[in-house]
Enzyme design. Structure first.
Site, PDB file in Angstrom:
ATOM      1  N   PRO A  33       7.119   0.381  -0.233  1.00 29.10           N
ATOM      2  CG  PRO A  33       6.554   0.456   1.919  1.00 29.10           C
ATOM      3  CD  PRO A  33       6.903   1.335   0.460  1.00 29.10           C
ATOM      4  CG  ASN A  34       6.697  -4.872   2.082  1.00 26.41           C
ATOM      5  OD1 ASN A  34       7.772  -5.559   2.047  1.00 26.41           O
ATOM      6  ND2 ASN A  34       6.270  -4.102   3.061  1.00 26.41           N
ATOM      7  NE  ARG A  67       2.833  -7.334  -0.271  1.00 30.40           N
ATOM      8  CZ  ARG A  67       2.705  -6.070  -0.187  1.00 30.40           C
ATOM      9  NH1 ARG A  67       2.803  -5.125  -0.994  1.00 30.40           N
ATOM     10  NH2 ARG A  67       2.113  -5.625   0.843  1.00 30.40           N
ATOM     11  CE1 TYR A 105      -1.565  -5.397  -2.216  1.00 33.74           C
ATOM     12  CE2 TYR A 105      -0.643  -7.090  -0.817  1.00 33.74           C
ATOM     13  CZ  TYR A 105      -1.059  -5.747  -1.015  1.00 33.74           C
ATOM     14  OH  TYR A 105      -1.463  -4.996   0.003  1.00 33.74           O
ATOM     15  CG  ASN A 110       1.046   1.250  -4.935  1.00 35.08           C
ATOM     16  OD1 ASN A 110       0.709   1.784  -3.711  1.00 35.08           O
ATOM     17  ND2 ASN A 110       0.571   0.130  -5.520  1.00 35.08           N
ATOM     18  CB  ALA A 125       2.693   0.110   4.092  1.00 33.14           C
ATOM     19  CG  HIS A 184      -2.227   3.318   4.528  1.00 34.31           C
ATOM     20  ND1 HIS A 184      -3.411   3.767   3.770  1.00 34.31           N
ATOM     21  CD2 HIS A 184      -1.918   1.999   4.077  1.00 34.31           C
ATOM     22  CE1 HIS A 184      -3.468   2.697   2.626  1.00 34.31           C
ATOM     23  NE2 HIS A 184      -2.671   1.827   2.848  1.00 34.31           N
ATOM     24  CG  ASP A 217       4.734  17.781   4.359  1.00 36.08           C
ATOM     25  OD1 ASP A 217       3.868  17.810   3.930  1.00 36.08           O
ATOM     26  OD2 ASP A 217       5.447  17.767   5.524  1.00 36.08           O
ATOM     27  CD  GLU A 245      -3.864   7.482  -3.246  1.00 32.98           C
ATOM     28  OE1 GLU A 245      -4.709   8.357  -3.359  1.00 32.98           O
ATOM     29  OE2 GLU A 245      -3.647   6.810  -2.243  1.00 32.98           O
ATOM     30  CG  HIS A 268      -3.769   2.364  -3.232  1.00 35.99           C
ATOM     31  ND1 HIS A 268      -2.336   2.299  -2.688  1.00 35.99           N
ATOM     32  CD2 HIS A 268      -3.932   3.475  -3.170  1.00 35.99           C
ATOM     33  CE1 HIS A 268      -2.156   3.330  -1.964  1.00 35.99           C
ATOM     34  NE2 HIS A 268      -3.102   4.056  -2.330  1.00 35.99           N
ATOM     35  NE  ARG A 316      -6.046  -5.063   1.642  1.00 33.35           N
ATOM     36  CZ  ARG A 316      -4.621  -4.995   1.472  1.00 33.35           C
ATOM     37  NH1 ARG A 316      -4.169  -4.288   0.417  1.00 33.35           N
ATOM     38  NH2 ARG A 316      -3.769  -5.706   2.582  1.00 33.35           N
ATOM     39  NE  ARG A 356      -4.161  -2.860   4.667  1.00 31.44           N
ATOM     40  CZ  ARG A 356      -2.962  -3.456   4.488  1.00 31.44           C
ATOM     41  NH1 ARG A 356      -2.108  -2.683   3.975  1.00 31.44           N
ATOM     42  NH2 ARG A 356      -2.520  -4.282   5.358  1.00 31.44           N
TER      43      ARG A 356
HETATM   44  C1  DQA Z   1      -0.952  -1.314  -1.519  1.00 31.54           C
HETATM   45  C2  DQA Z   1      -2.093  -1.193  -0.293  1.00 31.54           C
HETATM   46  C3  DQA Z   1      -1.454  -0.708   0.861  1.00 31.54           C
HETATM   47  O1  DQA Z   1      -2.355  -0.664   1.784  1.00 31.54           O
HETATM   48  C4  DQA Z   1      -0.438  -1.833   1.188  1.00 31.54           C
HETATM   49  O2  DQA Z   1       0.252  -1.539   2.406  1.00 31.54           O
HETATM   50  C5  DQA Z   1       0.502  -2.250   0.143  1.00 31.54           C
HETATM   51  C6  DQA Z   1       0.065  -2.210  -1.367  1.00 31.54           C
HETATM   52  C7  DQA Z   1      -1.838  -1.551  -2.940  1.00 31.54           C
HETATM   53  O3  DQA Z   1      -1.284  -1.264  -3.973  1.00 31.54           O
HETATM   54  O4  DQA Z   1      -2.912  -2.352  -2.929  1.00 31.54           O
HETATM   55  O5  DQA Z   1       1.448  -2.553   0.176  1.00 31.54           O
HETATM   56  O6  DQA Z   1      -0.722   0.107  -1.744  1.00 31.54           O
END
Ligand code: DQA
Length: 146
Positions: free
Chosen positions: A9-10, A17, A22, A73, A76, A79, A86, A97, A99, A106, A110
């Protein structure tokens, strides 16, 4: 070698954002970066983004029997989501993974990564470069396993 790259998400809001965290590059730029990183490795990359936890679970399940590995990735959901953890365990594909930011520096909420518990490796705080490192890692892992 087929790798599924999942963004949560996002991340479709990159470039809009919280640019101080970012960066200014948008999601399309991330997709171009991932494709450019995959090509010289001979990786056939499929990219998926969703703001919905269930859709991400479906994408992970859909990778079973079709893909060789996953770069994720979960944003959110990293966390919060036991469902994504699962799903990664269920398909048991090697997953890495990523990020963009250093989540460990942070807010404390997180610092926990459920998805990371099912991943063979994490690249954190490297920006877009983390995705390239994840692809290289899976490329090497899968080649050595072959
Ligand atoms: C993120 C870090 C997460 O805590 C956050 O909610 C994101 C982006 C990152 O790529 O740094 O949306 O996964």
């Amino acid at each position: 070698m087929k790798i599924l790259v999942i963004n949560g998400p996002n991340l479709n809001m990159l470039g809009i954002r919280e640019k101080e965290l970012y960066g200014k590059q948008d999601y399309e730029a991330l997709l171009a970066f991932v494709r450019d990183a995959a090509a010289p490795l001979g990786i056939d990359v499929e990219c998926f983004q969703s703001n919905s936890e269930g859709a991400i679970v479906d994408a992970i399940q859909g990778a079973y029997g079709r893909m060789d590995g996953i770069v994720i990735n979960p944003a959110a959901y990293t966390h919060t989501s036991v469902a994504i953890l699962d799903a990664l365990k269920a398909v048991s594909l090697p997953a890495v993974e990523v990020h963009l930011t250093n989540v460990n520096e942070r807010e404390s909420f997180r610092h926990i990564s459920y998805a990371g518990m099912a991943c063979v490796k994490s690249f954190i705080g490297l920006g877009f470069e983390g995705y390239r490192q994840a692809l290289i890692y899976l490329h090497d892992l899968l080649n050595h396993a072959a």
